[in-house]
Motif scaffolding. Sequence first.
Motif, PDB file in Angstrom:
ATOM      1  N   THR A  26       0.842  -1.193   0.000  1.00 50.10           N
ATOM      2  CA  THR A  26       0.000   0.000   0.000  1.00 50.10           C
ATOM      3  C   THR A  26       0.880   1.245   0.000  1.00 50.10           C
ATOM      4  O   THR A  26       2.093   1.169   0.214  1.00 50.10           O
TER       5      THR A  26
ATOM      6  N   GLU B  37      -4.800  -0.121   9.503  1.00 47.95           N
ATOM      7  CA  GLU B  37      -5.014   0.005   8.064  1.00 47.95           C
ATOM      8  C   GLU B  37      -5.495  -1.315   7.465  1.00 47.95           C
ATOM      9  O   GLU B  37      -6.447  -1.346   6.671  1.00 47.95           O
TER      10      GLU B  37
ATOM     11  N   THR C  59      -9.161  -2.256   7.987  1.00 45.14           N
ATOM     12  CA  THR C  59     -10.135  -1.524   7.165  1.00 45.14           C
ATOM     13  C   THR C  59     -10.206  -2.089   5.745  1.00 45.14           C
ATOM     14  O   THR C  59     -11.151  -1.790   5.007  1.00 45.14           O
ATOM     15  N   LEU C  60      -9.224  -2.906   5.371  1.00 44.55           N
ATOM     16  CA  LEU C  60      -9.175  -3.460   4.007  1.00 44.55           C
ATOM     17  C   LEU C  60      -9.674  -4.898   3.939  1.00 44.55           C
ATOM     18  O   LEU C  60     -10.139  -5.343   2.891  1.00 44.55           O
TER      19      LEU C  60
END
Length: 264
Positions: free
Chosen positions: A134, A197, A200-201
């Motif tokens: 990312t 992070e 949330t993915l």
Amino acid sequence: MNSALLTPLFLAGLCMASAPATSPDTSNDGKQHTPPSRQDISAYLGYESAVILKNNSLRKKDIDLPAFRKAFAATMKKKPNLEQFNAYVDSIQPTIDAATHQLEQRNLKLATDTLQISRNFLEENGKKPGIVKTSSGLQYRIDQQGAGSAYDEEQHGENPLYSVRFKLLLMDGTLLIDKTEKAIETSDSIGLEGFDEALTLMPVGSKWTLYLPPHLAFGDATIYQDGICIPGNSVIIIEAELQSIKKDTRVIHPDGTVTDRPTQ
């Protein structure tokens, strides 16, 4: 290298030395409980002492065991004179300061060396098949893609509750945390930005392996916890399984109690 480190050890030793002889305990469940052996208690105190010292970045080679045993024996033999002990600490304060500085420099060098190791690890890991990167620097591998939905702010709110099983490991495989036996509910993923992070993915039902660069993990500070050293600038590897996402309806009150938010 602070003299305060001796306090828990001294108190534990004092309590054990002054405790009256015990008889088998049958007060709670009707079963006879054999008093702990002197050997077991000694082993326990030795373990606790070593963990306290290791959590303050001390190693075995830093300890003069004959001097340690002599001071321990002398303290256990008679009532400790704290005034005399404090005077002794004051007299060797320059030595304590020098040793503290030495430990700080050791930790700094460890973090500096680990930074290059982490960079090499992430560079090589990023080339492996199936690794996704990312913009933040997080790397992850999808081991099992879940069939559920991923985080949605409108549905789950700004601070959702994730039910997740996970392991935290160092690059060399050292296990830091194991929460795989029972899922935990968390809204802050133990404070690791890279874990936040990833959650949330991830679609619900997914199993991912995460590779957190230092700036998304514990940063550049060397941490000692439970006798384990986490070098500064370490890559943290997380094996995570996301089981559910839901809106956080809890209300956390000033006294620490938690209740459900009243329905509108």
